[in-house]
Write a protein that holds these residues in place. Structure first.
Motif, PDB file in Angstrom:
ATOM      1  N   CYS A   1       0.826  -1.205   0.000  1.00 26.67           N
ATOM      2  CA  CYS A   1       0.000   0.000   0.000  1.00 26.67           C
ATOM      3  C   CYS A   1       0.861   1.255   0.000  1.00 26.67           C
ATOM      4  O   CYS A   1       1.858   1.318   0.721  1.00 26.67           O
ATOM      5  CB  CYS A   1      -0.912  -0.010   1.224  1.00 26.67           C
ATOM      6  N   PRO A   2       0.484   2.269  -0.787  1.00 23.77           N
ATOM      7  CA  PRO A   2       1.266   3.500  -0.819  1.00 23.77           C
ATOM      8  C   PRO A   2       1.092   4.376   0.429  1.00 23.77           C
ATOM      9  O   PRO A   2       1.886   5.275   0.662  1.00 23.77           O
ATOM     10  CB  PRO A   2       0.746   4.229  -2.059  1.00 23.77           C
TER      11      PRO A   2
ATOM     12  N   ARG B   1      -2.290   1.749 -10.072  1.00 17.98           N
ATOM     13  CA  ARG B   1      -1.931   3.088  -9.611  1.00 17.98           C
ATOM     14  C   ARG B   1      -3.170   3.673  -8.954  1.00 17.98           C
ATOM     15  O   ARG B   1      -4.256   3.643  -9.506  1.00 17.98           O
ATOM     16  CB  ARG B   1      -1.511   3.945 -10.780  1.00 17.98           C
TER      17      ARG B   1
END
Length: 108
Positions: free
Chosen positions: A58-59, A103
């Motif tokens: 996870c970003p 993205r």
């Protein structure tokens, strides 16, 4: 079953397995119950919902540092044992982890 529900069931199974083996409790002890409540709440509030990657990919990191460390310890312990106790759940989690994350545009 949607992605978040599947993640919630998986984290619950992992916490229950760890609590039973390490703390000797049939039901969750107070610490593990608090960890489960926290993890379920974080999953429910995840901004990605159905496009959610596994937490490792996870970003954003939505867990507090101490809780993230506790969940990591649970996953390290329960992960290898999940294949025997919950094989389908374990395989789905591995599959989700292998998928290339999309993205994500974070909600503002």
């Amino acid at each position: 079953m949607n992605r978040i529900e599947r993640e919630q069931r998986t984290v619950e199974a992992m916490i229950r397995l760890t609590c039973r083996d390490k703390h000797g409790e049939k039901d969750l002890c107070a610490d593990c119950d608090a960890l489960l409540s926290y993890a379920l709440g974080r999953l429910q509030a995840c901004p990605f919902q159905e496009t959610k990657p596994t937490c490792a990919k996870c970003p954003i990191h939505c867990y507090k540092r101490d809780m993230r460390d506790r969940v990591t310890a649970v996953m390290r312990y329960a992960g290898p044992r999940m294949i025997r106790r919950h094989p389908w759940m374990a395989l789905r989690h591995v599959w989700d982890n292998l998928r290339t994350p999309k993205r994500h545009n974070l909600p503002r």
